[in-house]
Design a protein around this motif. Structure first.
Motif, PDB file in Angstrom:
ATOM      1  N   ILE A  79     -50.013  19.418  12.039  1.00 47.08           N
ATOM      2  CA  ILE A  79     -51.116  19.482  12.716  1.00 47.08           C
ATOM      3  C   ILE A  79     -50.845  20.058  13.858  1.00 47.08           C
ATOM      4  O   ILE A  79     -50.083  19.340  14.555  1.00 47.08           O
ATOM      5  CB  ILE A  79     -52.149  18.188  12.534  1.00 47.08           C
ATOM      6  N   VAL A  80     -51.366  21.158  14.074  1.00 47.50           N
ATOM      7  CA  VAL A  80     -51.342  21.811  15.591  1.00 47.50           C
ATOM      8  C   VAL A  80     -52.521  21.428  16.696  1.00 47.50           C
ATOM      9  O   VAL A  80     -53.711  21.692  16.082  1.00 47.50           O
ATOM     10  CB  VAL A  80     -51.274  23.131  15.677  1.00 47.50           C
ATOM     11  N   ASP A  81     -52.502  20.673  17.730  1.00 50.53           N
ATOM     12  CA  ASP A  81     -53.626  20.233  18.667  1.00 50.53           C
ATOM     13  C   ASP A  81     -53.585  21.540  19.732  1.00 50.53           C
ATOM     14  O   ASP A  81     -52.796  21.726  20.458  1.00 50.53           O
ATOM     15  CB  ASP A  81     -53.175  19.050  19.260  1.00 50.53           C
ATOM     16  N   ARG A  82     -54.770  22.198  19.687  1.00 50.02           N
ATOM     17  CA  ARG A  82     -54.713  23.414  20.499  1.00 50.02           C
ATOM     18  C   ARG A  82     -55.797  23.182  21.813  1.00 50.02           C
ATOM     19  O   ARG A  82     -56.056  23.992  22.590  1.00 50.02           O
ATOM     20  CB  ARG A  82     -55.451  24.623  19.886  1.00 50.02           C
ATOM     21  N   ARG A  83     -56.171  21.946  22.055  1.00 48.27           N
ATOM     22  CA  ARG A  83     -57.044  21.349  23.146  1.00 48.27           C
ATOM     23  C   ARG A  83     -56.491  21.506  24.438  1.00 48.27           C
ATOM     24  O   ARG A  83     -57.332  21.733  25.389  1.00 48.27           O
ATOM     25  CB  ARG A  83     -57.877  20.028  22.921  1.00 48.27           C
ATOM     26  N   GLY A  84     -55.279  21.426  24.564  1.00 46.66           N
ATOM     27  CA  GLY A  84     -54.687  21.095  26.069  1.00 46.66           C
ATOM     28  C   GLY A  84     -54.422  22.617  26.514  1.00 46.66           C
ATOM     29  O   GLY A  84     -54.508  23.713  25.850  1.00 46.66           O
ATOM     30  N   ASP A  85     -53.702  22.591  27.593  1.00 50.37           N
ATOM     31  CA  ASP A  85     -53.092  23.955  28.233  1.00 50.37           C
ATOM     32  C   ASP A  85     -52.064  24.629  27.229  1.00 50.37           C
ATOM     33  O   ASP A  85     -52.193  25.943  27.105  1.00 50.37           O
ATOM     34  CB  ASP A  85     -52.390  23.635  29.518  1.00 50.37           C
ATOM     35  N   GLU A  86     -51.421  23.821  26.529  1.00 48.97           N
ATOM     36  CA  GLU A  86     -50.510  24.571  25.603  1.00 48.97           C
ATOM     37  C   GLU A  86     -50.804  23.790  24.272  1.00 48.97           C
ATOM     38  O   GLU A  86     -50.572  22.444  24.372  1.00 48.97           O
ATOM     39  CB  GLU A  86     -49.111  24.363  26.065  1.00 48.97           C
ATOM     40  N   PRO A  87     -50.818  24.415  23.365  1.00 48.38           N
ATOM     41  CA  PRO A  87     -50.711  23.747  21.689  1.00 48.38           C
ATOM     42  C   PRO A  87     -49.624  23.023  21.393  1.00 48.38           C
ATOM     43  O   PRO A  87     -48.463  23.426  22.148  1.00 48.38           O
ATOM     44  CB  PRO A  87     -50.970  24.947  20.685  1.00 48.38           C
ATOM     45  N   VAL A  88     -49.633  21.821  20.906  1.00 46.86           N
ATOM     46  CA  VAL A  88     -48.636  21.010  20.594  1.00 46.86           C
ATOM     47  C   VAL A  88     -48.585  20.517  19.260  1.00 46.86           C
ATOM     48  O   VAL A  88     -49.800  20.487  18.513  1.00 46.86           O
ATOM     49  CB  VAL A  88     -48.519  19.722  21.494  1.00 46.86           C
TER      50      VAL A  88
END
Length: 163
Positions: A125-134
């Motif tokens: 699961i990639v979280d794209r909500r921040g400045d950089e995806p993690v």
């Protein structure tokens, strides 16, 4: 959480072709990457169909489902012509994206020599909500049957959304 490796692969199903992770619409908060074992894997074929049946549940959570198969485009196209998947289905013929995301490989040198013998399924699961995806969560299979349940993944997305 670790940083995400961007990639661009041939997409034979819904969405842009080529599919590039960094070029997804901003309204996609999460990407759930399913790294499949190979073209012949019956468990993989069942999983992609199950995901298609539940695609709306992922979209309700601002998540895009993406399946990645370590095979050439023509083999992956066979899946699309048979299952008509409503989400990106990507060909990773040299398994480079699978390697970048640490898709497990078993059976030592034999597994390294042939994906048929060694590549195991994985879900990221990639979280794209921040400045950089993690990378927010990872499931690495230890066998062809070791896959996360769809309801568990949806619960994980709910948890991430509320955090």
């Amino acid at each position: 959480m670790s940083r995400v490796s961007d990639f661009s692969l041939t997409n034979v199903a819904a969405g842009p072709d080529p599919f590039t992770l960094s070029e997804l619409d901003d309204d996609v908060a999460f990407v759930v990457l399913f790294f499949q074992r190979d073209h012949y894997c019956t468990n993989c074929r069942s999983q992609v169909q199950d995901l298609a049946d539940r695609i709306e549940a992922f979209h309700e959570r601002d998540a895009e489902v993406v399946s990645i198969v370590p095979e050439p485009g023509d083999r992956v196209e066979e899946w699309q012509s048979r299952y008509e998947l409503p989400y990106p289905l990507l060909a990773d013929p040299d398994a480079s994206v699978g390697d970048d995301y640490d898709q497990p490989v078993r059976f030592g040198i034999l597994g390294a020599f042939s994906d048929f013998f060694g590549r195991m399924p994985a879900a990221v699961i990639v979280d794209r909500r921040g400045d950089e995806p993690v990378v927010a969560a990872t499931h690495r299979g230890r066998s062809t049957f070791d896959r996360p349940d769809i309801d568990e993944l949806l619960a994980e997305l709910d948890e991430l959304r509320s955090a």
